[in-house]
Design an enzyme around this catalytic site. Structure first.
Site, PDB file in Angstrom:
ATOM      1  N   HIS A   9       0.830  -1.221   0.000  1.00 15.18           N
ATOM      2  CA  HIS A   9       0.000   0.000   0.000  1.00 15.18           C
ATOM      3  C   HIS A   9       0.862   1.269   0.000  1.00 15.18           C
ATOM      4  O   HIS A   9       2.048   1.244   0.343  1.00 15.18           O
ATOM      5  CB  HIS A   9      -0.917   0.010   1.233  1.00 15.18           C
ATOM      6  N   GLU A  11       2.052   5.165   1.163  1.00 14.94           N
ATOM      7  CA  GLU A  11       2.487   5.721   2.465  1.00 14.94           C
ATOM      8  C   GLU A  11       1.282   6.124   3.310  1.00 14.94           C
ATOM      9  O   GLU A  11       0.339   6.740   2.808  1.00 14.94           O
ATOM     10  CB  GLU A  11       3.366   6.941   2.220  1.00 14.94           C
ATOM     11  N   GLU A  82      -1.684  -7.314   7.281  1.00 13.04           N
ATOM     12  CA  GLU A  82      -0.351  -7.245   7.893  1.00 13.04           C
ATOM     13  C   GLU A  82      -0.317  -8.143   9.125  1.00 13.04           C
ATOM     14  O   GLU A  82      -1.362  -8.536   9.672  1.00 13.04           O
ATOM     15  CB  GLU A  82      -0.033  -5.780   8.262  1.00 13.04           C
ATOM     16  N   LEU A  83       0.901  -8.459   9.578  1.00 15.11           N
ATOM     17  CA  LEU A  83       1.088  -9.243  10.795  1.00 15.11           C
ATOM     18  C   LEU A  83       0.331  -8.591  11.953  1.00 15.11           C
ATOM     19  O   LEU A  83       0.398  -7.362  12.126  1.00 15.11           O
ATOM     20  CB  LEU A  83       2.583  -9.282  11.119  1.00 15.11           C
ATOM     21  N   ARG A 104       9.722  -7.219  20.155  1.00 16.71           N
ATOM     22  CA  ARG A 104       9.860  -6.969  18.714  1.00 16.71           C
ATOM     23  C   ARG A 104      11.006  -7.810  18.149  1.00 16.71           C
ATOM     24  O   ARG A 104      10.877  -8.443  17.108  1.00 16.71           O
ATOM     25  CB  ARG A 104      10.115  -5.483  18.458  1.00 16.71           C
ATOM     26  N   ARG A 105      12.107  -7.842  18.872  1.00 17.96           N
ATOM     27  CA  ARG A 105      13.276  -8.587  18.373  1.00 17.96           C
ATOM     28  C   ARG A 105      12.988 -10.087  18.325  1.00 17.96           C
ATOM     29  O   ARG A 105      13.417 -10.779  17.404  1.00 17.96           O
ATOM     30  CB  ARG A 105      14.503  -8.296  19.232  1.00 17.96           C
TER      31      ARG A 105
HETATM   32  O1  2PG Z   1       2.241  -2.347   9.984  1.00 14.47           O
HETATM   33  C1  2PG Z   1       3.179  -1.537   9.832  1.00 14.47           C
HETATM   34  O2  2PG Z   1       3.340  -0.542  10.499  1.00 14.47           O
HETATM   35  C2  2PG Z   1       4.191  -1.836   8.755  1.00 14.47           C
HETATM   36  C3  2PG Z   1       5.213  -2.774   9.358  1.00 14.47           C
HETATM   37  O3  2PG Z   1       6.083  -3.216   8.439  1.00 14.47           O
HETATM   38  O4  2PG Z   1       3.573  -2.470   7.651  1.00 14.47           O
HETATM   39  P1  2PG Z   1       2.670  -1.748   6.555  1.00 14.47           P
HETATM   40  O5  2PG Z   1       2.924  -0.281   6.643  1.00 14.47           O
HETATM   41  O6  2PG Z   1       3.151  -2.296   5.237  1.00 14.47           O
HETATM   42  O7  2PG Z   1       1.256  -2.132   6.808  1.00 14.47           O
END
Ligand code: 2PG
Length: 215
Positions: A9, A11, A82-83, A104-105
């Site tokens: 996606h 910014e 996203e995760l 995070r690590r």
């Molecule tokens: O979730 C987020 O902040 C970032 C992490 O990498 O991912 P994205 O901006 O692509 O969703």
């Protein structure tokens, strides 16, 4: 051969602020919208038949702009999210406590089943991302789908197609609105199944794009 385009996606406000999103959401910035239009210009003559997006707001908006340019509709696919970063979502990357930084690590250093409290492991995300990609194989013959997803999600997908561990995604820079492509093919020479054609292409963007959280 099925060609599948993969787009991160545009910014977002929180990308620019270096704030962790995960499955939380923030809107595209003006620049993020422009980036999505530049993807649309780049791909509109490639014969894209389906635009399939993670159902988070930032991917939906990016997908709408690209789909408009391609003349197709957007389908939402939650497996492209996203995760899930659990308790670290919405936290500023530069303001993590020592304990948060340790979580995070653990997530990104390859610890088996490592996860942020209340979050998801890389392996769980890899499994759902592969399911979403493999679902493209059921599209009608001649389809050329474009998936709109996220930095870590796409990074893990590409890393694991290459046979690397999921956390190898930390070595792959996928900037906002970068384009990658994977092909499913039967070749006498390359491996059977999914192969990576390109990763992280930003040649269509006219200004520097952020990588994930500007790292
Ligand atoms: O979730 C987020 O902040 C970032 C992490 O990498 O991912 P994205 O901006 O692509 O969703």
């Amino acid at each position: 051969m099925l060609q599948v385009y993969l787009v991160r996606h545009g910014e977002t406000v929180w990308n620019a602020e270096r704030r962790i999103q995960g499955q939380s959401d923030s809107p595209l910035t003006e620049k993020g919208e422009q980036q999505a239009h530049q993807v649309g210009e780049r791909v509109k003559h490639l014969g894209i038949t389906h635009v399939i997006a993670s159902d988070l707001g930032r991917t939906q908006r990016t997908a709408e702009i690209i789909a408009d340019a391609c003349g197709c509709a957007v389908t939402l696919e939650p497996r492209l999210r996203e995760l899930n970063m659990g308790v670290l979502e919405k936290r500023p990357l530069d303001g993590l406590t020592e304990e948060e930084e340790r979580w995070r690590r653990t997530l990104v250093d390859g610890t088996e089943n490592g996860r942020i409290p209340q979050g998801e492991s890389m392996a769980e995300m890899a499994a759902r991302m592969h399911e979403a990609l493999n679902a493209c194989l059921a599209l009608p013959a001649g389809s050329r789908p474009l998936l709109v997803s996220h930095g870590m999600a796409l990074g893990v997908l590409i890393s694991t197609i290459l046979g690397l561990p999921a956390h190898a995604e930390r070595r792959l820079r996928l900037r906002n609105c970068s384009i990658s492509r994977v092909d499913h093919q039967h070749s006498a020479w390359l491996a059977e199944g999914w192969v990576v054609e390109t990763a992280g292409d930003i040649s269509h963007l006219d200004a520097p794009a952020l990588d994930e959280l500007q790292r």
